[in-house]
Write a protein that holds these residues in place. Structure first.
Motif, short mmCIF file in Angstrom:
data_model
loop_
_atom_site.label_atom_id
_atom_site.label_comp_id
_atom_site.label_asym_id
_atom_site.label_seq_id
_atom_site.Cartn_x
_atom_site.Cartn_y
_atom_site.Cartn_z
N SER A 1 0.83 -1.20 0.00
CA SER A 1 0.00 0.00 0.00
C SER A 1 0.87 1.25 0.00
N PHE A 2 1.93 1.23 0.79
CA PHE A 2 2.87 2.36 0.78
C PHE A 2 3.49 2.54 -0.60
N ARG A 3 3.87 1.45 -1.23
CA ARG A 3 4.51 1.54 -2.55
C ARG A 3 3.55 2.11 -3.60
N VAL A 4 2.30 1.68 -3.55
CA VAL A 4 1.32 2.18 -4.51
C VAL A 4 1.12 3.69 -4.34
N ALA A 5 0.97 4.13 -3.10
CA ALA A 5 0.76 5.56 -2.85
C ALA A 5 1.98 6.38 -3.26
N ALA A 6 3.17 5.90 -2.89
CA ALA A 6 4.40 6.64 -3.21
C ALA A 6 4.71 6.64 -4.69
N GLY A 7 4.14 5.70 -5.44
CA GLY A 7 4.40 5.63 -6.87
C GLY A 7 3.62 6.61 -7.71
N SER A 8 2.67 7.33 -7.09
CA SER A 8 1.88 8.32 -7.82
C SER A 8 2.53 9.69 -7.70
N ARG A 9 2.94 10.24 -8.85
CA ARG A 9 3.63 11.54 -8.82
C ARG A 9 2.71 12.65 -8.31
N ARG A 10 1.47 12.65 -8.76
CA ARG A 10 0.54 13.69 -8.34
C ARG A 10 0.20 13.56 -6.85
N TYR A 11 0.07 12.34 -6.38
CA TYR A 11 -0.17 12.12 -4.96
C TYR A 11 0.97 12.71 -4.13
N MET A 12 2.20 12.49 -4.55
CA MET A 12 3.36 12.98 -3.80
C MET A 12 3.47 14.50 -3.87
N LEU A 13 3.10 15.09 -5.01
CA LEU A 13 3.10 16.56 -5.09
C LEU A 13 2.05 17.16 -4.16
N CYS A 14 0.89 16.53 -4.13
CA CYS A 14 -0.15 16.98 -3.21
C CYS A 14 0.34 16.87 -1.77
N LEU A 15 1.03 15.78 -1.46
CA LEU A 15 1.57 15.57 -0.12
C LEU A 15 2.58 16.65 0.25
N LEU A 16 3.43 17.03 -0.70
CA LEU A 16 4.43 18.08 -0.44
C LEU A 16 3.76 19.42 -0.15
N LEU A 17 2.82 19.82 -0.99
CA LEU A 17 2.14 21.11 -0.79
C LEU A 17 1.40 21.15 0.54
#
Length: 409
Positions: A211-227
């Motif tokens: 589950s962690f790998r799937v979430a971390a593999g989404s570029r848009r998800y990670m950009l949202c996380l950063l903001l």
């Protein structure tokens, strides 16, 4: 026939509103007054920052577990009911051993590990329940929490000023107890990661690590996380130490409660207004997120520029407009980028990791700045970070809001 089916469709807005109202009432006492409680017990600002940061680390550790369990093994309703029962017992324990830090502080940290993830799991629950009740509007539901927070801010501030802090944990217990009847009225949503329910061709049940790998593999998800992480870092230096900023300007516990209440009331009104905004099938995400980050600049700018107590009231009101916009935008952003098998995990983890990471950094650095340079340094830190986040949004926007992406508005 369609009209008859619509009339018979279950409605969950009322129970969600009640659950949010009492959860955020308890959250207000636990979160907003924790620094004031600890300083009244003789702890320094730096140590308060360490303790509150540890409570957030407990949140960070527990949230992925809760999200994975509610996607795979337990319904969200059952998991949150179990958490509530544990919180009640821990509050009684903390009251009994309040003057023994070696016992009280670990119990307080464990309480945070159960109580803090509650809100993100409920946020995910609301959005995942739209399939059962399309009439649910997140901003309207979240407004119930805001008004609960506002009322409790006022009442708790005056209560603690008059009666002291001996019943600090029991007040929390009473408010969390009121959540239980509303949980019983809420739906049991599909567990998307159950083995028998994830049986599409070539698709297997995800493990926690997967589950962690799937979430971390989404570029848009990670950009949202950063903001979202930088957003929390930008406003928490003032938010976490607002009671100390208020005291430095001549206020007391009652003043602090009133400031928080004004902000929560404005947050409630803003969320209700946002719920009425026509949006078709989807939230105008770009507009909401941009507005949230721009208005995040206003509170530190106002408080930094002007002396006295009244800028705290006005600044808190303006910040609450930003909060309302951010709540709606962040939940929607993580929902759109979530894998369908682990929606609760992706949404709740994104909300938690961003808030915890940003808040821990703000608390640790803010406590050090406060002890070394005074409370004005907290306001300056908040101002500079919020301005930096606006620049970060401008840089990330072309990818985050690209027309072919899941977060395009």
């Amino acid at each position: 026939m369609d009209d008859l089916q619509t009339k018979r469709r279950p409605r969950y807005s009322g129970p969600f509103l009640g659950a949010y109202f009492f959860y955020y009432s308890g959250y207000c006492v636990f979160s907003s007054y924790i620094v004031l409680y600890l300083t009244e017990q003789g702890y320094s600002a730096t140590l308060c920052g360490v303790i509150t940061s540890i409570t957030l680390l407990a949140n960070l550790l527990m949230e992925p577990v809760g999200g994975y369990l509610t996607d795979t093994f337990l319904s969200t309703r059952r998991y949150l009911a179990l958490c509530t029962a544990a919180i009640l017992g821990l509050c009684v324990f903390c009251t009994r051993f309040a003057h023994r830090p070696e016992l009280c502080l670990p119990a307080l940290i464990l309480t945070a590990g159960l109580a803090y993830p509650f809100s993100q799991l409920m946020d995910a629950w609301v959005n995942c329940s739209l399939e059962l009740d399309p009439g649910l509007v997140y901003s309207r539901i979240r407004a119930g929490g805001s008004i609960g927070f506002a009322l409790t801010s006022v009442l708790a501030g005056h209560y603690f000023r008059r009666f002291g802090w001996d019943t600090y944990f029991l007040v929390q217990a009473a408010l969390f107890l009121m959540v239980l009847p509303f949980l019983a009225l809420l739906p049991r949503i599909e567990l998307g990661n159950r083995r028998r329910e994830a049986a599409r061709p070539g698709e297997r049940q995800l493990s926690l690590a997967g589950s962690f790998r799937v979430a971390a593999g989404s570029r848009r998800y990670m950009l949202c996380l950063l903001l979202c992480t930088v957003y929390w870092l930008s406003h928490r230096p003032v938010g976490s130490y607002l009671s100390l900023i208020s005291a430095a300007r001549g206020g007391d516990a009652g003043t602090f409660g009133n400031v928080c209440a004004v902000g929560a009331a404005v947050e409630f009104l803003t969320l209700m207004a946002l719920a009425a905004v026509p949006r078709g099938d989807r939230l105008p995400l770009r507009t909401f997120l941009t507005a949230a980050l721009l208005t995040d600049v206003l509170r530190p700018l106002l408080v930094f520029a002007l002396p006295g107590l009244w800028p705290l009231y006005l600044g808190q009101a303006l910040q609450s407009v930003s909060f309302a916009l951010y709540f709606a935008a962040s939940v929607e952003c993580f929902t759109r980028t979530a894998d369908r098998r682990i929606r609760s995990f992706c949404i709740s983890m994104g909300l938690t990791v961003s808030s915890v990471t940003g808040t821990i950094l703000a608390n640790l650095l803010g406590g050090w700045l406060c002890d070394r340079f005074g409370v004005d340094s907290l306001v300056l830190m908040s101002l500079l970070t919020s301005l930096a986040n606006c620049g970060l949004l401008a840089a990330c926007g072309p990818v985050l809001f690209s027309p072919d992406g899941p977060t395009a508005s």
